[in-house]
Scaffold this motif. Structure first.
Motif, PDB file in Angstrom:
ATOM      1  N   THR A   1       0.792  -1.168   0.174  1.00 22.34           N
ATOM      2  CA  THR A   1       0.097   0.191  -0.125  1.00 22.34           C
ATOM      3  C   THR A   1       1.028   1.244   0.025  1.00 22.34           C
ATOM      4  O   THR A   1       2.017   1.199   0.253  1.00 22.34           O
TER       5      THR A   1
ATOM      6  N   LEU B   1       2.125   4.656   1.739  1.00 25.54           N
ATOM      7  CA  LEU B   1       2.091   5.516   2.969  1.00 25.54           C
ATOM      8  C   LEU B   1       2.849   6.629   2.731  1.00 25.54           C
ATOM      9  O   LEU B   1       3.929   6.681   2.799  1.00 25.54           O
TER      10      LEU B   1
ATOM     11  N   SER C   1       4.680   0.633   1.096  1.00 26.72           N
ATOM     12  CA  SER C   1       4.860  -0.040   2.338  1.00 26.72           C
ATOM     13  C   SER C   1       4.005  -1.149   2.402  1.00 26.72           C
ATOM     14  O   SER C   1       3.247  -1.612   1.270  1.00 26.72           O
TER      15      SER C   1
ATOM     16  N   ARG D   1       2.736  -4.654   5.537  1.00 23.99           N
ATOM     17  CA  ARG D   1       2.884  -4.881   6.974  1.00 23.99           C
ATOM     18  C   ARG D   1       3.345  -6.520   7.038  1.00 23.99           C
ATOM     19  O   ARG D   1       3.103  -7.165   6.289  1.00 23.99           O
TER      20      ARG D   1
ATOM     21  N   GLN E   1       2.532  -7.561  12.494  1.00 25.02           N
ATOM     22  CA  GLN E   1       2.154  -6.365  12.962  1.00 25.02           C
ATOM     23  C   GLN E   1       3.156  -5.164  13.058  1.00 25.02           C
ATOM     24  O   GLN E   1       2.890  -4.224  13.829  1.00 25.02           O
ATOM     25  N   SER E   2       4.090  -5.310  12.199  1.00 27.96           N
ATOM     26  CA  SER E   2       5.022  -4.272  12.097  1.00 27.96           C
ATOM     27  C   SER E   2       4.790  -3.723  10.435  1.00 27.96           C
ATOM     28  O   SER E   2       4.414  -4.257   9.665  1.00 27.96           O
ATOM     29  N   GLN E   3       4.847  -2.440  10.730  1.00 27.00           N
ATOM     30  CA  GLN E   3       4.981  -1.766   9.368  1.00 27.00           C
ATOM     31  C   GLN E   3       6.254  -1.417   8.696  1.00 27.00           C
ATOM     32  O   GLN E   3       7.192  -1.097   9.338  1.00 27.00           O
TER      33      GLN E   3
ATOM     34  N   LYS F   1      11.919  -0.395   8.955  1.00 32.04           N
ATOM     35  CA  LYS F   1      11.132  -0.955   9.907  1.00 32.04           C
ATOM     36  C   LYS F   1      10.688   0.209  10.637  1.00 32.04           C
ATOM     37  O   LYS F   1      11.387   0.851  11.455  1.00 32.04           O
ATOM     38  N   CYS F   2       9.316   0.482  10.834  1.00 29.23           N
ATOM     39  CA  CYS F   2       8.595   1.686  11.622  1.00 29.23           C
ATOM     40  C   CYS F   2       8.632   1.208  13.012  1.00 29.23           C
ATOM     41  O   CYS F   2       8.315  -0.044  13.457  1.00 29.23           O
TER      42      CYS F   2
ATOM     43  N   THR G   1       3.228   4.320  16.079  1.00 32.22           N
ATOM     44  CA  THR G   1       3.590   5.515  15.049  1.00 32.22           C
ATOM     45  C   THR G   1       2.619   6.561  15.390  1.00 32.22           C
ATOM     46  O   THR G   1       2.697   7.680  14.517  1.00 32.22           O
TER      47      THR G   1
ATOM     48  N   MET H   1       1.176   9.912  11.717  1.00 31.21           N
ATOM     49  CA  MET H   1       1.884   8.844  11.248  1.00 31.21           C
ATOM     50  C   MET H   1       3.204   9.142  11.473  1.00 31.21           C
ATOM     51  O   MET H   1       4.031   9.349  10.626  1.00 31.21           O
TER      52      MET H   1
END
Length: 332
Positions: A17, A19, A24, A26, A29-31, A87-88, A92, A206
């Protein structure tokens, strides 16, 4: 892109997707963001990687970190372009009510970085970089003037450049005088800064602190660029919001006279004008009108920017009455 990432990282991406400006995805559970870094040299990337690891260890919130490939490389290549996967942070959604305070704390941690930084080092280099930029643009300007500029942008550029050249030379003189007159304090040591820090850099909806946007410099860089952006963003509130930003920063980390003067020299240097000209000539034909309108706006607001430069010392005198900034004659 999915195939290359699978080969390089062993990551199987189901869906990508957008961002902000980045692609980006997923995973667990990490963005993750896919960030183009063709403009960053490999040695610079290594320094940025270590800086981000250091800030994660320092528990700085919202730091994004560069993910290594299976072969421990920092980047991968596709169609002759370089990319990193970032890795975010788990959290966020930012809460930045006092951006001045948060920036001061960020700089405090950055100043404690214990290793040598060479490739992304900018501290002490402003004079050289500014002079180089002026020389390049001046010779380019001469060429455009002699080739009889015809379109609207080139006429604006041809007529306005001598004024901005004068201001830029003032900024360099102010910087040189500051370095001669004032002794740097511990607060004036190098820290992690941003190429251009502004209100959207740490976006509250974000929040991702991207190491690919960092340089190692004097903290006044971020303060000045935030104030410059604030001027173009909200002229009416610049004195009030600029003052509260400076006050929040200064109460968290008291600034030296050297810092206050560096901020002013950077505000004097018309980087917004230089970047607009450079971006116009570097951009594709369909994007040129954006920079044409931007230049027109910069020129229309030049007297207001002068007023803003005058008001900086007023913001400062309320803050720290004991500090007197040397005046720039033509402004006063």
């Amino acid at each position: 892109m999915k195939k290359i990432i699978n080969e390089e990282y062993g990551i199987k991406i189901l869906e990508m997707t957008k961002l902000g400006q980045y692609e980006s995805f997923r995973l667990h559970q990490s963005q993750f963001l896919i960030v183009p870094v063709t403009h960053i040299e490999e040695d610079e990337l290594y320094e940025l990687y270590h800086l981000s690891q250091f800030m994660v260890e320092k528990r700085e919130p919202y730091i994004a970190s560069i993910v290594l490939t299976k072969n421990n490389n920092l980047f991968f290549e596709k169609d002759q372009a370089k990319y990193v996967i970032i890795k975010c942070s788990t959290y966020t959604e930012g809460r930045f009510h006092q951006i001045g305070r948060d920036l001061a704390r960020f700089h405090q941690k950055g100043r404690t970085y214990p290793y040598q930084v060479t490739k992304i080092q900018r501290i002490g280099q402003w004079k050289f970089l500014w002079e180089k930029r002026i020389d390049q643009l001046e010779s380019f300007w001469h060429g455009r003037v002699f080739s009889q500029p015809l379109n609207r942008f080139e006429k604006m550029f041809a007529e306005s450049f001598p004024y901005y050249l004068g201001i830029a030379e003032n900024a360099i003189q102010y910087l040189v005088d500051t370095e001669l007159d004032e002794d740097p304090q511990p607060i004036d040591s190098g820290t992690i800064c941003h190429h251009r820090f502004h209100s959207a850099t740490w976006n509250s909806s974000m929040c991702i602190k991207l190491p690919t946007e960092w340089v190692f410099d004097h903290g006044s860089r971020d303060i000045a660029e935030y104030l410059r952006h604030l001027f173009f963003e909200e002229k009416q509130g610049i004195n009030k919001n600029g003052f509260s930003f400076l006050d929040d920063y200064n109460r968290t980390t008291p600034l030296s006279v050297f810092s206050w003067r560096l901020i002013y020299s950077r505000l004097l240097f018309p980087v917004h004008y230089f970047e607009c000209i450079e971006n116009y000539y570097l951009s594709a034909e369909e994007n040129k009108t954006v920079f044409e309108e931007r230049l027109n706006k910069i020129l229309e607001e030049s007297s207001q920017y002068e007023s803003f430069l005058k008001s900086y010392s007023r913001m400062l005198s309320i803050n720290t009455r004991r500090i007197e900034l040397p005046a720039v004659e033509w402004l006063s």
